[in-house]
Design a protein around this motif. Structure first.
Motif, PDB file in Angstrom:
ATOM      1  N   PHE A  32      14.231 -24.068 -29.089  1.00  0.00           N
ATOM      2  CA  PHE A  32      13.337 -23.184 -29.843  1.00  0.00           C
ATOM      3  C   PHE A  32      13.753 -21.716 -29.713  1.00  0.00           C
ATOM      4  CE2 PHE A  32       9.595 -26.359 -29.233  1.00  0.00           C
ATOM      5  CZ  PHE A  32      10.063 -27.098 -30.305  1.00  0.00           C
ATOM      6  N   VAL A  33      14.390 -21.353 -28.616  1.00  0.00           N
ATOM      7  CA  VAL A  33      14.761 -19.951 -28.393  1.00  0.00           C
ATOM      8  C   VAL A  33      15.779 -19.469 -29.433  1.00  0.00           C
ATOM      9  CG1 VAL A  33      15.759 -18.297 -26.772  1.00  0.00           C
ATOM     10  CG2 VAL A  33      14.204 -20.074 -25.935  1.00  0.00           C
ATOM     11  N   PRO A  34      16.953 -20.132 -29.549  1.00  0.00           N
ATOM     12  CA  PRO A  34      17.885 -19.672 -30.592  1.00  0.00           C
ATOM     13  C   PRO A  34      17.337 -19.886 -31.997  1.00  0.00           C
ATOM     14  CG  PRO A  34      18.686 -21.705 -29.585  1.00  0.00           C
ATOM     15  CD  PRO A  34      17.541 -21.222 -28.751  1.00  0.00           C
ATOM     16  N   ALA A  35      16.475 -20.888 -32.172  1.00  0.00           N
ATOM     17  CA  ALA A  35      15.886 -21.119 -33.495  1.00  0.00           C
ATOM     18  C   ALA A  35      15.011 -19.943 -33.908  1.00  0.00           C
ATOM     19  CB  ALA A  35      15.078 -22.414 -33.492  1.00  0.00           C
ATOM     20  N   ALA A  36      14.165 -19.469 -33.002  1.00  0.00           N
ATOM     21  CA  ALA A  36      13.294 -18.329 -33.309  1.00  0.00           C
ATOM     22  C   ALA A  36      14.113 -17.066 -33.523  1.00  0.00           C
ATOM     23  CB  ALA A  36      12.285 -18.121 -32.181  1.00  0.00           C
ATOM     24  N   ALA A  37      15.163 -16.892 -32.713  1.00  0.00           N
ATOM     25  CA  ALA A  37      16.020 -15.714 -32.879  1.00  0.00           C
ATOM     26  C   ALA A  37      16.710 -15.737 -34.237  1.00  0.00           C
ATOM     27  CB  ALA A  37      17.042 -15.656 -31.747  1.00  0.00           C
ATOM     28  N   LEU A  38      17.189 -16.902 -34.648  1.00  0.00           N
ATOM     29  CA  LEU A  38      17.831 -17.021 -35.959  1.00  0.00           C
ATOM     30  C   LEU A  38      16.836 -16.747 -37.071  1.00  0.00           C
ATOM     31  CD1 LEU A  38      20.183 -17.716 -37.814  1.00  0.00           C
ATOM     32  CD2 LEU A  38      19.592 -20.150 -37.538  1.00  0.00           C
ATOM     33  N   ALA A  39      15.636 -17.293 -36.944  1.00  0.00           N
ATOM     34  CA  ALA A  39      14.596 -17.030 -37.945  1.00  0.00           C
ATOM     35  C   ALA A  39      14.325 -15.537 -38.050  1.00  0.00           C
ATOM     36  CB  ALA A  39      13.311 -17.774 -37.577  1.00  0.00           C
ATOM     37  N   GLY A  40      14.268 -14.858 -36.896  1.00  0.00           N
ATOM     38  CA  GLY A  40      14.043 -13.426 -36.895  1.00  0.00           C
ATOM     39  C   GLY A  40      15.179 -12.657 -37.537  1.00  0.00           C
ATOM     40  N   LEU A  41      16.405 -13.100 -37.284  1.00  0.00           N
ATOM     41  CA  LEU A  41      17.566 -12.454 -37.894  1.00  0.00           C
ATOM     42  C   LEU A  41      17.510 -12.572 -39.414  1.00  0.00           C
ATOM     43  CD1 LEU A  41      20.354 -11.078 -37.519  1.00  0.00           C
ATOM     44  CD2 LEU A  41      21.342 -13.394 -37.427  1.00  0.00           C
ATOM     45  N   LEU A  42      17.148 -13.744 -39.906  1.00  0.00           N
ATOM     46  CA  LEU A  42      17.036 -13.945 -41.346  1.00  0.00           C
ATOM     47  C   LEU A  42      15.900 -13.108 -41.934  1.00  0.00           C
ATOM     48  CD1 LEU A  42      17.633 -17.809 -41.518  1.00  0.00           C
ATOM     49  CD2 LEU A  42      19.253 -15.985 -42.047  1.00  0.00           C
ATOM     50  N   ALA A  43      14.806 -12.985 -41.182  1.00  0.00           N
ATOM     51  CA  ALA A  43      13.688 -12.159 -41.646  1.00  0.00           C
ATOM     52  C   ALA A  43      14.107 -10.699 -41.756  1.00  0.00           C
ATOM     53  CB  ALA A  43      12.496 -12.304 -40.702  1.00  0.00           C
ATOM     54  N   GLU A  44      14.898 -10.230 -40.806  1.00  0.00           N
ATOM     55  CA  GLU A  44      15.370  -8.849 -40.844  1.00  0.00           C
ATOM     56  C   GLU A  44      16.315  -8.612 -42.024  1.00  0.00           C
ATOM     57  OE1 GLU A  44      17.032  -8.268 -36.994  1.00  0.00           O
ATOM     58  OE2 GLU A  44      15.076  -8.341 -35.980  1.00  0.00           O
ATOM     59  N   ARG A  45      16.812  -9.699 -42.584  1.00  0.00           N
ATOM     60  CA  ARG A  45      17.637  -9.621 -43.790  1.00  0.00           C
ATOM     61  C   ARG A  45      16.850 -10.038 -45.032  1.00  0.00           C
ATOM     62  NH1 ARG A  45      20.487  -9.310 -39.655  1.00  0.00           N
ATOM     63  NH2 ARG A  45      22.693  -8.711 -39.559  1.00  0.00           N
ATOM     64  N   ARG A  46      15.525 -10.012 -44.890  1.00  0.00           N
ATOM     65  CA  ARG A  46      14.580 -10.165 -46.008  1.00  0.00           C
ATOM     66  C   ARG A  46      14.516 -11.586 -46.577  1.00  0.00           C
ATOM     67  NH1 ARG A  46      13.538  -4.889 -48.121  1.00  0.00           N
ATOM     68  NH2 ARG A  46      13.066  -5.751 -50.155  1.00  0.00           N
ATOM     69  N   TRP A  47      14.903 -12.580 -45.808  1.00  0.00           N
ATOM     70  CA  TRP A  47      14.818 -13.956 -46.281  1.00  0.00           C
ATOM     71  C   TRP A  47      13.380 -14.456 -46.334  1.00  0.00           C
ATOM     72  CZ3 TRP A  47      18.912 -18.168 -45.774  1.00  0.00           C
ATOM     73  CH2 TRP A  47      20.195 -17.648 -45.973  1.00  0.00           C
ATOM     74  N   ASP A  48      12.471 -13.751 -45.702  1.00  0.00           N
ATOM     75  CA  ASP A  48      11.080 -14.205 -45.644  1.00  0.00           C
ATOM     76  C   ASP A  48      10.237 -13.660 -46.787  1.00  0.00           C
ATOM     77  OD1 ASP A  48      11.307 -11.593 -44.648  1.00  0.00           O
ATOM     78  OD2 ASP A  48       9.519 -11.799 -43.414  1.00  0.00           O
ATOM     79  N   SER A  71      10.664 -14.108 -50.256  1.00  0.00           N
ATOM     80  CA  SER A  71      10.492 -14.942 -51.447  1.00  0.00           C
ATOM     81  C   SER A  71      10.409 -16.398 -51.016  1.00  0.00           C
ATOM     82  CB  SER A  71      11.654 -14.752 -52.425  1.00  0.00           C
ATOM     83  OG  SER A  71      12.806 -15.437 -51.986  1.00  0.00           O
ATOM     84  N   VAL A  72       9.770 -17.212 -51.818  1.00  0.00           N
ATOM     85  CA  VAL A  72       9.582 -18.617 -51.463  1.00  0.00           C
ATOM     86  C   VAL A  72      10.914 -19.327 -51.316  1.00  0.00           C
ATOM     87  CG1 VAL A  72       8.666 -20.825 -52.257  1.00  0.00           C
ATOM     88  CG2 VAL A  72       7.295 -18.745 -52.528  1.00  0.00           C
ATOM     89  N   VAL A  73      11.855 -19.053 -52.223  1.00  0.00           N
ATOM     90  CA  VAL A  73      13.147 -19.753 -52.198  1.00  0.00           C
ATOM     91  C   VAL A  73      13.926 -19.441 -50.928  1.00  0.00           C
ATOM     92  CG1 VAL A  73      15.380 -19.978 -53.341  1.00  0.00           C
ATOM     93  CG2 VAL A  73      13.300 -19.880 -54.710  1.00  0.00           C
ATOM     94  N   THR A  74      14.070 -18.152 -50.615  1.00  0.00           N
ATOM     95  CA  THR A  74      14.847 -17.800 -49.427  1.00  0.00           C
ATOM     96  C   THR A  74      14.103 -18.167 -48.140  1.00  0.00           C
ATOM     97  OG1 THR A  74      13.978 -15.528 -49.546  1.00  0.00           O
ATOM     98  CG2 THR A  74      16.125 -15.960 -50.560  1.00  0.00           C
ATOM     99  N   ALA A  75      12.778 -18.065 -48.140  1.00  0.00           N
ATOM    100  CA  ALA A  75      12.005 -18.460 -46.955  1.00  0.00           C
ATOM    101  C   ALA A  75      12.126 -19.960 -46.707  1.00  0.00           C
ATOM    102  CB  ALA A  75      10.541 -18.071 -47.125  1.00  0.00           C
ATOM    103  N   LEU A  76      12.140 -20.740 -47.781  1.00  0.00           N
ATOM    104  CA  LEU A  76      12.316 -22.190 -47.628  1.00  0.00           C
ATOM    105  C   LEU A  76      13.708 -22.507 -47.103  1.00  0.00           C
ATOM    106  CD1 LEU A  76      11.140 -24.999 -47.995  1.00  0.00           C
ATOM    107  CD2 LEU A  76      11.935 -24.964 -50.370  1.00  0.00           C
ATOM    108  N   ALA A  77      14.716 -21.790 -47.604  1.00  0.00           N
ATOM    109  CA  ALA A  77      16.074 -21.981 -47.101  1.00  0.00           C
ATOM    110  C   ALA A  77      16.158 -21.612 -45.623  1.00  0.00           C
ATOM    111  CB  ALA A  77      17.051 -21.138 -47.914  1.00  0.00           C
ATOM    112  N   ALA A  78      15.519 -20.516 -45.252  1.00  0.00           N
ATOM    113  CA  ALA A  78      15.499 -20.103 -43.845  1.00  0.00           C
ATOM    114  C   ALA A  78      14.829 -21.165 -42.987  1.00  0.00           C
ATOM    115  CB  ALA A  78      14.774 -18.765 -43.701  1.00  0.00           C
ATOM    116  N   GLY A  79      13.703 -21.693 -43.482  1.00  0.00           N
ATOM    117  CA  GLY A  79      12.994 -22.717 -42.724  1.00  0.00           C
ATOM    118  C   GLY A  79      13.839 -23.960 -42.526  1.00  0.00           C
TER     119      GLY A  79
END
Length: 215
Positions: free
Chosen positions: A113-129, A131-139
Motif C-alpha cells: 500500500f505504501v508505494p501504491a499510495a505514493a504512486l497515486a499521489g504522484l499521478l494526482a500531482e500531475r492532474r490525473w485526478d 477527470s473521470v478518464v484519467t482518474a480511472l486510469a490512475a486507479g
C-alpha cells in the motif's frame, strides 16, 4: 505570478481544500498524514473475512489517500498506518495488530500500500485526478501495485504453512496457484469497483472547487 503558478498546478485536492497552496506547514501536513492513516484504519474494518486474504475497503483508502494528499504525504500516511499496526494498535482488518502481523499471509499487501499510495499521489500531482478518464486510469494502475508485493509475500507464507494448507485446504496444485486464487482472483472485481468510485468522487470534488474559483 510565475512563482505561484507551478505550485498551483501541482496542488493536490488537500492543498486546495485547506487553502494552503505553496505554503506547506509541518502541523498541517502531519494532520493530513494522520487523517489518511485513520481513514485506512476505518476502511480496513469494512471487511469480509476470507482465507488467506480478507476483502476490505483498504484499496479504496489507498486511492483516496494518495490521490488526495499527494506523493509524499500519501506514502507517509501508509507508512504511519503500517507502523501503528505493528506497534499493536488494532487497525488492520478484523481489528488485528502487533508484530505478529508480520507473519500474516496478507501483510505483504499492507507493505504494498505504501508505494501504491505514493504512486497515486504522484499521478494526482500531475492532474490525473481531475477527470473521470484519467482518474480511472490512475486507479487501475495503482490497484496493481499492492499485488506486486502482496502475492509473492502470500506465496512464501503459504509455502511455509505447507501443502496441508495450500493443497489440502485450498485445493491448489502449487503454491503459486494458491497465491493467485487466494490473493488475486477474489479482488479483481472489487478493485475495479473501487477504482470507479475514486474516479467518480475526486473529479466531482474538483468540479466543485473549480466552480467556487470561478465565483
Amino acid at each position: 505570478m510565475s512563482a505561484i503558478t507551478p505550485a498551483f498546478a501541482r496542488a493536490t485536492l488537500a492543498d486546495r481544500l485547506t487553502g494552503r497552496i505553496g505554503r506547506s506547514t509541518l502541523a498541517r501536513d502531519a494532520a493530513l498524514v494522520v487523517s489518511g492513516a485513520a481513514l485506512m484504519s476505518g476502511l480496513a474494518q469494512v471487511s469480509i473475512p476470507m482465507f488467506p486474504v480478507p476483502i476490505t475497503g483498504q484499496t479504496l483508502g489507498v486511492l483516496l489517500v494518495g490521490l488526495t494528499l499527494g506523493m509524499r504525504r500519501g506514502g507517509l500516511a501508509l507508512v504511519v498506518y503500517g507502523l501503528v499496526a505493528l506497534a499493536g494498535a488494532p487497525v488492520l482488518a478484523g481489528h488485528q495488530g502487533g508484530l505478529s502481523s508480520l507473519a500474516s499471509p496478507s501483510f505483504g499487501f499492507v507493505i504494498g500500500f505504501v508505494p501504491a499510495a505514493a504512486l497515486a499521489g504522484l499521478l494526482a500531482e500531475r492532474r490525473w485526478d481531475r477527470s473521470v478518464v484519467t482518474a480511472l486510469a490512475a486507479g487501475a494502475i495503482v490497484t496493481i501495485v499492492p499485488f506486486l508485493i502482496g502475492v509473492p509475500w502470500l506465496a512464501v507464507s503459504l509455502d511455509r504453512l505447507g501443502p496441508a494448507v495450500w493443497h489440502g485446504e485450498m485445493g491448489a496444485h502449487s503454491v503459486l496457484q494458491a497465491a493467485i486464487a487466494g490473493g488475486v482472483t477474489p479482488f479483481l472485481l472489487g478493485g475495479l469497483v473501487k477504482a470507479v468510485i475514486a474516479a467518480l468522487v475526486l473529479p466531482s470534488v474538483w468540479g466543485v472547487v473549480r466552480r467556487i474559483d470561478e465565483r
